[in-house]
Structures are given as structure tokens and as C-alpha cells.
Write a protein that holds these residues in place. Sequence first.
Motif, PDB file in Angstrom:
ATOM      1  N   GLU A 188     -19.899  -7.381  20.551  1.00  0.00           N
ATOM      2  CA  GLU A 188     -19.303  -6.399  19.653  1.00  0.00           C
ATOM      3  C   GLU A 188     -18.305  -7.079  18.721  1.00  0.00           C
ATOM      4  O   GLU A 188     -17.543  -7.945  19.148  1.00  0.00           O
ATOM      5  N   HIS A 189     -18.331  -6.691  17.466  1.00  0.00           N
ATOM      6  CA  HIS A 189     -17.384  -7.229  16.490  1.00  0.00           C
ATOM      7  C   HIS A 189     -16.902  -6.057  15.648  1.00  0.00           C
ATOM      8  O   HIS A 189     -17.679  -5.432  14.918  1.00  0.00           O
ATOM      9  N   TYR A 190     -15.638  -5.715  15.788  1.00  0.00           N
ATOM     10  CA  TYR A 190     -15.091  -4.535  15.117  1.00  0.00           C
ATOM     11  C   TYR A 190     -14.705  -4.856  13.679  1.00  0.00           C
ATOM     12  O   TYR A 190     -14.024  -5.849  13.402  1.00  0.00           O
ATOM     13  N   LEU A 191     -15.145  -3.998  12.771  1.00  0.00           N
ATOM     14  CA  LEU A 191     -14.836  -4.151  11.356  1.00  0.00           C
ATOM     15  C   LEU A 191     -14.020  -2.958  10.885  1.00  0.00           C
ATOM     16  O   LEU A 191     -14.187  -1.839  11.369  1.00  0.00           O
ATOM     17  N   ARG A 192     -13.131  -3.231   9.934  1.00  0.00           N
ATOM     18  CA  ARG A 192     -12.243  -2.186   9.436  1.00  0.00           C
ATOM     19  C   ARG A 192     -12.309  -2.131   7.915  1.00  0.00           C
ATOM     20  O   ARG A 192     -12.658  -3.111   7.255  1.00  0.00           O
ATOM     21  N   ASP A 193     -11.948  -0.984   7.378  1.00  0.00           N
ATOM     22  CA  ASP A 193     -11.898  -0.853   5.916  1.00  0.00           C
ATOM     23  C   ASP A 193     -10.483  -0.542   5.438  1.00  0.00           C
ATOM     24  O   ASP A 193     -10.288  -0.086   4.309  1.00  0.00           O
ATOM     25  N   ASP A 194      -9.494  -0.758   6.316  1.00  0.00           N
ATOM     26  CA  ASP A 194      -8.108  -0.470   5.942  1.00  0.00           C
ATOM     27  C   ASP A 194      -7.236  -1.727   5.951  1.00  0.00           C
ATOM     28  O   ASP A 194      -6.016  -1.663   6.104  1.00  0.00           O
ATOM     29  N   ILE A 195      -7.865  -2.902   5.793  1.00  0.00           N
ATOM     30  CA  ILE A 195      -7.095  -4.148   5.744  1.00  0.00           C
ATOM     31  C   ILE A 195      -6.648  -4.385   4.303  1.00  0.00           C
ATOM     32  O   ILE A 195      -7.451  -4.412   3.381  1.00  0.00           O
ATOM     33  N   TRP A 196      -5.339  -4.544   4.111  1.00  0.00           N
ATOM     34  CA  TRP A 196      -4.757  -4.627   2.782  1.00  0.00           C
ATOM     35  C   TRP A 196      -5.027  -5.960   2.104  1.00  0.00           C
ATOM     36  O   TRP A 196      -5.221  -6.984   2.735  1.00  0.00           O
ATOM     37  N   CYS A 197      -4.966  -5.913   0.775  1.00  0.00           N
ATOM     38  CA  CYS A 197      -5.010  -7.157  -0.002  1.00  0.00           C
ATOM     39  C   CYS A 197      -3.612  -7.768  -0.114  1.00  0.00           C
ATOM     40  O   CYS A 197      -3.466  -8.952  -0.359  1.00  0.00           O
ATOM     41  N   SER A 198      -2.568  -6.929   0.025  1.00  0.00           N
ATOM     42  CA  SER A 198      -1.157  -7.323  -0.010  1.00  0.00           C
ATOM     43  C   SER A 198      -0.678  -7.775  -1.384  1.00  0.00           C
ATOM     44  O   SER A 198       0.326  -8.462  -1.513  1.00  0.00           O
ATOM     45  N   VAL A 199      -1.380  -7.365  -2.464  1.00  0.00           N
ATOM     46  CA  VAL A 199      -0.907  -7.623  -3.828  1.00  0.00           C
ATOM     47  C   VAL A 199       0.055  -6.503  -4.210  1.00  0.00           C
ATOM     48  O   VAL A 199      -0.255  -5.317  -4.025  1.00  0.00           O
ATOM     49  N   GLU A 200       1.204  -6.845  -4.771  1.00  0.00           N
ATOM     50  CA  GLU A 200       2.283  -5.864  -4.933  1.00  0.00           C
ATOM     51  C   GLU A 200       1.929  -4.699  -5.853  1.00  0.00           C
ATOM     52  O   GLU A 200       2.447  -3.601  -5.679  1.00  0.00           O
ATOM     53  N   CYS A 201       1.059  -4.889  -6.804  1.00  0.00           N
ATOM     54  CA  CYS A 201       0.763  -3.807  -7.743  1.00  0.00           C
ATOM     55  C   CYS A 201      -0.522  -3.067  -7.399  1.00  0.00           C
ATOM     56  O   CYS A 201      -1.014  -2.256  -8.178  1.00  0.00           O
ATOM     57  N   CYS A 202      -1.089  -3.326  -6.206  1.00  0.00           N
ATOM     58  CA  CYS A 202      -2.383  -2.742  -5.867  1.00  0.00           C
ATOM     59  C   CYS A 202      -2.251  -1.231  -5.623  1.00  0.00           C
ATOM     60  O   CYS A 202      -1.409  -0.788  -4.835  1.00  0.00           O
ATOM     61  N   LEU A 226      -5.215   0.394  -4.885  1.00  0.00           N
ATOM     62  CA  LEU A 226      -6.455   0.678  -4.155  1.00  0.00           C
ATOM     63  C   LEU A 226      -6.257   0.616  -2.639  1.00  0.00           C
ATOM     64  O   LEU A 226      -6.972   1.264  -1.887  1.00  0.00           O
ATOM     65  N   CYS A 227      -5.300  -0.198  -2.193  1.00  0.00           N
ATOM     66  CA  CYS A 227      -5.036  -0.333  -0.751  1.00  0.00           C
ATOM     67  C   CYS A 227      -3.861   0.564  -0.366  1.00  0.00           C
ATOM     68  O   CYS A 227      -2.922   0.741  -1.144  1.00  0.00           O
ATOM     69  N   SER A 228      -3.899   1.095   0.831  1.00  0.00           N
ATOM     70  CA  SER A 228      -2.827   2.001   1.293  1.00  0.00           C
ATOM     71  C   SER A 228      -1.740   1.206   2.011  1.00  0.00           C
ATOM     72  O   SER A 228      -1.329   1.537   3.114  1.00  0.00           O
ATOM     73  N   GLN A 229      -1.292   0.111   1.365  1.00  0.00           N
ATOM     74  CA  GLN A 229      -0.310  -0.752   2.013  1.00  0.00           C
ATOM     75  C   GLN A 229       1.101  -0.220   1.812  1.00  0.00           C
ATOM     76  O   GLN A 229       1.421   0.375   0.791  1.00  0.00           O
ATOM     77  N   THR A 230       1.939  -0.438   2.826  1.00  0.00           N
ATOM     78  CA  THR A 230       3.325   0.018   2.758  1.00  0.00           C
ATOM     79  C   THR A 230       4.245  -1.059   2.217  1.00  0.00           C
ATOM     80  O   THR A 230       5.305  -0.775   1.680  1.00  0.00           O
ATOM     81  N   GLU A 231       3.879  -2.319   2.402  1.00  0.00           N
ATOM     82  CA  GLU A 231       4.644  -3.414   1.818  1.00  0.00           C
ATOM     83  C   GLU A 231       3.685  -4.542   1.466  1.00  0.00           C
ATOM     84  O   GLU A 231       2.626  -4.688   2.062  1.00  0.00           O
ATOM     85  N   SER A 232       4.043  -5.332   0.453  1.00  0.00           N
ATOM     86  CA  SER A 232       3.158  -6.386  -0.015  1.00  0.00           C
ATOM     87  C   SER A 232       3.855  -7.729   0.074  1.00  0.00           C
ATOM     88  O   SER A 232       5.072  -7.819   0.100  1.00  0.00           O
ATOM     89  N   VAL A 233       3.025  -8.790   0.134  1.00  0.00           N
ATOM     90  CA  VAL A 233       3.535 -10.161   0.191  1.00  0.00           C
ATOM     91  C   VAL A 233       3.353 -10.860  -1.145  1.00  0.00           C
ATOM     92  O   VAL A 233       4.261 -11.525  -1.647  1.00  0.00           O
ATOM     93  N   LEU A 234       2.183 -10.705  -1.742  1.00  0.00           N
ATOM     94  CA  LEU A 234       1.831 -11.436  -2.959  1.00  0.00           C
ATOM     95  C   LEU A 234       2.432 -10.765  -4.191  1.00  0.00           C
ATOM     96  O   LEU A 234       2.310  -9.549  -4.376  1.00  0.00           O
TER      97      LEU A 234
END
Length: 968
Positions: free
Chosen positions: A8-22, A24-32
Motif C-alpha cells: 500500500e502506498h498512500y497518496l494525498r492531494d493536500d500537500i502544499w507547494c509552500s510558495v508564499e503567493c499561492c 491554489l494550495c490551502s496552506q497556512t504558512e509558506s516557506v518559499l
Amino acid sequence: SAIKVVQEHYLRDDIWCSVECCTLCSQTESVLRTSALLTKHIPRPHYIIPDTNVFMNQIDIIEHPALHDIIVLQTVYEELRHLSLPIYNRLRALISDQKKRFYVFSNEHHRETYIQRLKDESPNDRNDRAIRSAVKWYSTHLKKMKNKGSHIEVVLLTDDVGNRTKAQDEGLSAFSVREYVEGMTDTPELVDILENSSNAEGDKKILYDEHLTASQINNGIKNGTLHQGTLTISMHNYLEGSILSNVNGVDAQIMILGRPCLNRAIQGDVVAVQLLPKSEWLRTPTAVVVEEEEEANVTADLKEDGEPKEQSDELENEVLESSQPTGKVVGIIKRNWRPYCGFISKKSVKKSTTSTFSENVLVLPMDRRIPYIYIRTRQAHNLMGQRILVSIDSWPKNSTYPWGHYVRALGAAGDKSTETEVLLLEHDVPFQGFASQVLKDLPIEGESWIITEEHLSGRADLRHLNICSIDPPGCTDIDDALHVRPLPNGNYEVGVHIADVTHFVKPFTAMDEEAANRGTTVYLVNKRIDMLPELLGSNLCSLREKVDRLAFSCIWELTPDAEIVNVNFTKSMISSKASLTYEEAQILIDDPRKQDDLTKGIRILNQLAKKLHKRRIDRGAITLSSPEVRFQLDFDSQDPVDVEMKELRETNALVEEFMLLANISVAEKIYSKFPASSLLRRHPPPTSTKLEELSNAIKPFNLSLEFETSKALADSLDRAVLPDDPYFNKLLRILTTRAMMQALYFCSGTLQFQDFRHYGLAAEIYTHFTSPIRRYSDVIVHRLLHAAINPDVNYGQELVDISKMQKLSEVLNYRHRMAQLASRSSVELHTNIFFKGKIEQDEGYVTRVLKNGFIVLVPKYGIEGIVYSSSTSTTTNSQTTPLVVYNPHNNSLESKTPTGIVSIKLFDRVIVQITVDEDLVGGMRQKLKMELVSPFIPGLSVSDNNLRKKEVRIEDEGGNGKRMRIDD
């Protein structure tokens, strides 16, 4: 029969890109950040995605401040963890550094970037494809943004031509590291940092034998024709190496002499060694000092169109019948290269050049055991007089020395802060500030944190006891405190209370990982490199006086003869009544007017400690010694203004005895609960060879050493006293200490119980429990002890995993050893500063005789140096004879004088002149210089021109002080 395997290999669709102006992703904080990198080749803002080999081979480039906003793929991160733990740890440090803005993207669990391995596809090709898939996703993802993020590019950084070509064919932006770096015109020094191996290629003369392949090495080790070991280069002779291995059923030191036999192996490498024929084994140890190669011998190698010059090895090999095996390196099992501190040889730099052209130059490492290193740089003139950091990239068989690359400049040579950073780097001491993730694990109240009634749950309240600590002056990281009180039955309750560091340092936190990596606090002359943040080490954990503190207590009932009736362990809360220095505690003991309860308790503890000490000695414990130096530093400059031997008082021994007793009691307790996974400490018995040499050296004094058991050795050391020389016994104990093996941490499940023994302490079982503020081993032991006394503790897998515990032991052994060496280097640095511009003459003792000199210990300062013999010879009847000759039969240096033969032997008392030689290698090295003043020996003694006449205080045979004028 076929077995069906389902994975089994679990895949997700909620992994952020972490770009600050994104958006499209539901990120709460960004790194890039959108203010990403810009270069000549890629003028638009962009992020870098390096492949695995870029991190493996160009980590120095990645660490440069100019590179930031980098995406680390999970594929790459996991590959690095298996390929190279040091590189993996360096990457983890970069990820922890918020200024670098490194983001780990879980591409292996992202629904749109995960790929399955194709039929007949190699794991490496699959990973390359996974990297390209992630680069493509990021590129597409950024273009979907309806803001400034759509203008950001994603660049694959790879030196794999095939992977780069495939990426470009797929429409992705891809560059080699060199192409990318050459486009960073604002930081031209990055070109110098590139991994450098191309300069070593060509049709030059072959200087070294080809190394065996891995399969050839494995077969040789299996059939016994090859020996495996870690190469150790002599501190006094860079052409003399050795490994420890089993030869004919006996553990032996295999000597490896000369550059051809070392065959491109470097200090610390794990090597495969082939024994030479017995006719070439050593009859006597080489015992030659060869510290530095003449620069004139090596600069010819730098001609880019010339052949490297063959080197002659300055070794005096006596190769007759022998019991000392010698060998030759035939293969490298594991390279243990690290960044090296050094400086550029002035003679290797072209006199007229401009900074726009690169040239090959020679770097001389600060560690004389490391060979010179070629680098190519365009900054040679700017780096003159600087300490620099370099890395080795390769060592081809047609190059006298290895080739490497420049990493960074450290500062001006001779500057104390620069030299301190050098010694920390050279001993691999983690000295950077604590990362923000680590500091987040501190109590949010900071210095305002206080103990509440809630902390009493599960703890004994011992705040009513007369507890005190006794430490060196200026100590702020107080680990331990003591108490004693009489019991109604005539016995005593004695407690050792240790800072409860594990209350603050929890498993699997960033702080715990950092403490495990640092391993120990490192003490330098002028500073301390803490294992834990200062808020804990010097405040919340430190058992300061008149403050409630959390502790882990070991409490015994002892008889008046210091026999243990019982022992109890408990988490506790204490309040120390006094934080005393050794001197203050000694004054209390000695002052009969002091009759308060605290002072009476210290006196009782002192009497019990003496009885504990006697019992240890009767059991066979050895009183060892080492010269310890104390510097007095100027308040403003922190330069040393005085240096002296440390003075030990009764109170030093008082504390030591109860700490030893606690460590032994805790070891017994944790081993009873965790017999397979306890973290213990052992001290192997010494090998007989060095002790035999010492015993032979004291035979002229009608003394001998017996070493069949630790008790026999201890007793013979006690008997080895010369009435007319009070320092002799201490000197013998110093040399005996040096003949000992290193004490080591180990996991109990890896050895038989009889091998647990601590030889020096004559203890059957031992551990470290008493210093958790400054030793990570003690943190683990606290966790083991808590689990051992509390059945409700959920201690998890980490305390019972034998493999992990043993690996941790090896890391702690390494860190402990490096901390010791860093401390010694700091003493050496400050000794050189103290003696700079001075000429001192003092009495010393010969501690080792070499073929071309001898080593002297000066008790007044606790320092050692080498007195070199002159290369001058005399000619009689057309025969040339050296002024000084080494006599292997009695291990002495001899010289003929008109009045007869005079000699230098081990334990001889001499008077030496001490200066600092600041002119070594064009002023880039400083070294303590000792020259013989008395007795006068041609070829050894200082010349009249360099002699400063003065009076030196020595002691006559009755031990009475007298003055002696030194005129010769």
C-alpha cells in the motif's frame, strides 16, 4: 509456489507547494518567497530543485548564503539519508535555517507527482524520473497562478548529462551546477567552491598503486590476506600511520610507513591493508618527528603542464627481525573526508596575476596529519594570510597530493576568534547558535518559568534538606548537589541530586535531536559551547542556590564506614541552600569555628568520601593524573595574563567519590531492568606494550610496574616514589594514564558482562548519570532510570533498540573525544598567546625520547614541547658521525663530549628555554619552541646566541629550593 505481495502506498492531494503567493494550495504558512533567485542565465525569479548528486558532491555550494529558496524533494532527501549521513545532517541543518528557506516537498506522497517504477527500470532511473515529474508539476502549478507567482520559474539542477537532456527534451529548465554558478555574477567566489577533480587528470606519471576493487577487498578480508582498520596518522610524523587489527590471532598495531605505503589514504579513512614480508617488519618503533614537509619540495608539482616530482620519505626504517608488523594500503573501504582548515602557501601563488584568472595553488592544512591539498582559485592573492576552509574532491594515482576546492574564508591568521573557530571546525564541534526549531521547545515563559504544585506530582519534596553544590569557580551549569543527615540508627542518609534535564528535553523533539548531535558541552579556555540552550543549562535546569529546582535523586543509607545499606531513586524537587566553590567548601571544612548544620554535613560527607575512596583503592582503582592548566584571562581582551597548574583540594575528591557511587548504583539499576539495551561506560584494560616500556624506563631507579591486574598496577604506582624528587610519582602516573585505553560508551546487549568492567575505577559496571546538562549520555540514562523505577512510564522503542543504542554510543564516543581534543587545542592556542614575545627558562621532565629529539613536560605550566636534535655532524678520519645518536637499547639520545658520553633518557630532569616560534611557514603557523639549556649536550642544547642567562629555581636532592645560574 508463488507468494502474492500487496504493498500500500498512500497518496494525498493536500500537500502544499509552500510558495508564499499561492492561491491554489490551502496552506497556512509558506516557506518559499517570491523574491527568489536571479542569475545571468535565468533573469526571472526562480526556485532550484537539485538532484541527489548535487547535494552529495556540491553541498558546499548549496550551503553558500547566496543560494536560498530551494525545494528539496522527498526522493532526494531519502536517498541522501541512505547514501551519506554527514551530508544528510548538513542538509537537515539547512532545512532548519529559516534564512535559507529550504522546503521539503513530499513528492512521493503527492497524487500528481508520485510515479511507479517501470518494468526493467533501475531504481536510479526511476528516481531521476520522479525528480523530473516533480519539477514539471511545480512548473505547471506556478503557471496556473493568477498573480506574480506565474512569473516564477523552477530550475532542475543536475550534473547528470542524461537526466539534464531528458528534462530539457520535456520542456523543463535544467542546468549543470557549473553553468548555474557561472551565471551568478554577483558572487564570483562560487566558481572556486565547485567540486574540483578535472585538474588532476592527464598523462602525468603514475605515483601510486591502483586501489583494489570493493569485491577484491571483501574477498581479501574474508580469506585473511587483507586487514581492515581505521587509519591513524602519528601526531609527530605525517608519514607514519597505523591500524589496529588481528595478526596471527593477536590484536596488533600494523605500521604503515611512507607515502607509497599510505597510498593516498588520509587520517580517519577505513582502509584495507596488506602485510609486508616479515623481513620488512620494524625492529623498533620509528619514533621520528617529521611534522612538516618543505614547501620547496612540493611547489614544482603545481606546474600545470609538468609532471609531479617524486617525493623521498624522510623515514628511518630499521627493517630487521621484528615483532612490529608493517603493511601497505591496497584499498579504501570508506573515505572519511571532511572540510579542512588551512592556508595558502605563498610560494605556490604566482607573483603577478589578476583576480579574473584561476590558478592552481597549494593549501597547507592546519592538521599536520592531513596531506597538502591542491585547489584552483581566482582569489589567491586576496586569501593570502587568511585561514580558509577547503574540501577534498579526489586523489588520483598520478597526483602527489589530493585535489579539492575552496569553501570559504574564516578570517585573518593569528586572530584569536579566527583561530578558535578553526579549532572548533577541525574537531567537528557543532558551535553554531541553536536553530529556531530548537528554541521553540523551550518553556514559553522563558526565565519567568517557575515550579508549581503540579510539578510535585510523582516527585519527592526534598526542599527541607540541607542540600548544597560544590563546583569550580564561575560554574553556572550546576548539574549536581549533595546532602547528608544522621539517622536514628547511627547510619547516614546521603543524597546525590542531579538536574532533571529530561523534564525539559523530551524524546523526538528538535531539542533532543540537537542535544544528541552535539553530544557534550565543550569547554575552551575562554568560552563554553553548550549542549543545551543557555536558558536550560545555566538557569532552569541549573541547581542554583535558594531556588526551587526539579531533580533526579539517588539516596543511600550508609553506615559510618560508608557501606551501602540500601539505595532509592526518585524524581524530586529540591532547593539548594548554598552554591559553593571547591575552595569555599574547603574553608568551611577547615574552620573549626563553623558549626552550622550545613558545614557539619560537608564534614561528614568528606569523612565518608575518604572511606569510599579507600575502598575503591583497595578494590584496585588506579589514581591517574594529567597535567591540567588554569589560565587567568584579562577582563577586557580575554588574553591570558598568567598560567599555572590547577590545584586540587579534598573537596574535589569529596564530590568525585559520591558522583562515582551514584553512577555505579544507577548502572546496576538500569541494567537490572534493561539488560540488553542499557547505555553503559567501560574502560578496557591497557595493552602491555606501553606499560612494559614504562616499567623498563624506571628500572634504573630500582622500581618496576606490575600490571597483571589493576590492583597490581595501582600498588606498584603507590610504591614508585623517589624521596629526592616529589614530582616523579605524579609524572609516572601521567605517563601511565597515556598508556591507558580510552573509556567508551556501549550498549549492554553488545558485550558479555565480563567485558563491562571499568579498569581505571575497578568497577564491574558503570555509567554516566550525574551531568545531564553537559552530556547527552546522562540524558539517556535518566530516561532509562525513570523507566526502571516507574512501571507506568511508557518509554517507547528507543530505550530497547540495541542497534540504535549502540549507534548512539559510537556518536557519543566520537563527540566526547573531539571535545577533549578541542579543549587541548584551546589550551595550546592560549599557551602560545601567553608565551608570545617572552623567553622563559624552567625545569622540565623528559616524557618521551625520539630519534631526532625528545619531549619535555614543564610542571610549572603543565605544557609540553619537543626539543629537536641538531642535524650537525662531526667528521673524523673521513667518517661523518652525527653529534647526537639514538640508542635503541636503552631508548636514549647520546652525544660524545670531551668528558665522556652524555645522554637524555625518559624521566630525566632538564632545564629548557621556552619561546614561541612565529616564523613557521611564512608566519602562518605558531608553535611553542623548547630548547635545552641544561645539561649541556652538543647537538641538543640551545646556542649561546639564543640563550638568555637567568637563574632558575630547582630542588636539590633533599627537596630544598636553591638557585642555579645557567651560563652554558
